[in-house]
Design an enzyme around this catalytic site. Structure first.
Site: not given
Ligand SMILES: NC(=O)c1ccc[n+]([C@@H]2O[C@H](COP(=O)([O-])OP(=O)(O)OC[C@H]3O[C@@H](n4cnc5c(N)ncnc54)[C@H](O)[C@@H]3O)[C@@H](O)[C@H]2O)c1
Length: 245
Positions: A152
């Protein structure tokens, strides 16, 4: 004062829930026609809190799927002025010595290949229009590295390197390319993590709380706006005082 985004089309990947849904809702509140890209097109508007202009089913790690989704989007609502590469997965929390190569490939592909593929799909229409905003949702993990989530962190570091490179390639075109680097936000993504990993992440945030989806959406909405016009290739931290560099 912000002029708003009315008349603009925004594609937000991974917008069916979590951070992506929050960003999509915020962009729509500013007037953008938002196209939700996610694995399924069965998205309930009441669950995401706004009415998307379209919902397109796509696997952002699959070149053919992205190509088809881009064509479908352009046919339905036109080419986007705004692309937010948000879709991502965390993958398991485990040391490199135990990490399976297939899992590594999947995590890197969904978090990094997707940013290349989706950006590439819309560069030409943006160049033709002389305007565009690409915002990549990276992570503080991509700047600092975090034990247990090597794939990641490597993918997010890659997304940051890609952001800087593409920004420089497009610097005279009217298109800006930036990234955001959030700390932990409470979303379903946390289900992929161990309790120890979540506690360690929270302990590293000087403000002693998680980032909210609303706070991050506000930042992304600014970076995606016409007003954010002279910053490109930059990583906007949202880290509660953790990253000061
Ligand atoms: N939640 C955190 O703490 C955090 C922190 C830093 C960065 N991020 C980043 O923020 C972004 C969103 O994270 P989140 O926490 O909302 O995650 P989440 O798991 O709640 O949502 C992720 C979404 O992406 C979709 N997805 C996953 N794989 C996919 C694919 N191959 N094609 C199309 N859609 C796909 C899922 O269906 C889901 O709707 C990510 O890139 C994550 O790395 C999250």
């Amino acid at each position: 004062m912000r002029k708003g985004l009315s008349g603009q089309v925004a594609v937000v990947t991974g917008a069916a829930r979590g951070i992506g849904a929050g960003i999509a809702k915020r962009l729509s509140e500013d007037g953008a026609l938002v196209v939700v890209w996610d694995l399924s097109d069965q998205v309930d508007p009441t669950a995401i809190g706004f009415e998307p202009a379209a919902v397109v089913a796509v696997d952002v790690a699959d070149p053919r799927s992205v190509e088809a989704a881009a064509k479908q989007t352009i046919a339905l609502v036109g080419a986007p002025q705004i692309v937010v590469n948000n879709a991502g997965i965390n993958g398991p929390v485990m040391p490199v010595v135990d990490y399976a190569y297939d899992t590594w490939r999947r995590v890197v592909s969904i978090n990094l290949d997707s940013v290349f593929l989706v950006s590439q799909a819309f560069i030409q229409p943006m160049v033709n229009a002389g305007y565009g905003r690409i915002v990549n949702v990276a992570s503080i993990a991509g700047k600092e590295g975090v034990p247990g989530i090597s794939a990641y962190a490597a993918a997010k570091a890659g997304a940051i390197g890609f952001t800087k490179s593409l920004a420089k390639e497009l610097v005279t075109t009217g298109i800006t390319v930036n990234a955001v680097a959030p700390v932990m936000v409470e979303t379903p993504l946390l289900q992929q993590m161990t309790a120890d990993h979540i506690a360690a992440s929270k302990a590293k945030i000087p403000m002693q709380r998680f980032l909210s989806i609303g706070e991050l959406s506000e930042l992304v909405c600014f970076v995606a706006s016409p007003e954010c016009s002279f910053t490109t290739g930059f990583v906007f931290d949202a880290s509660g005082g953790r990253a000061t560099y």
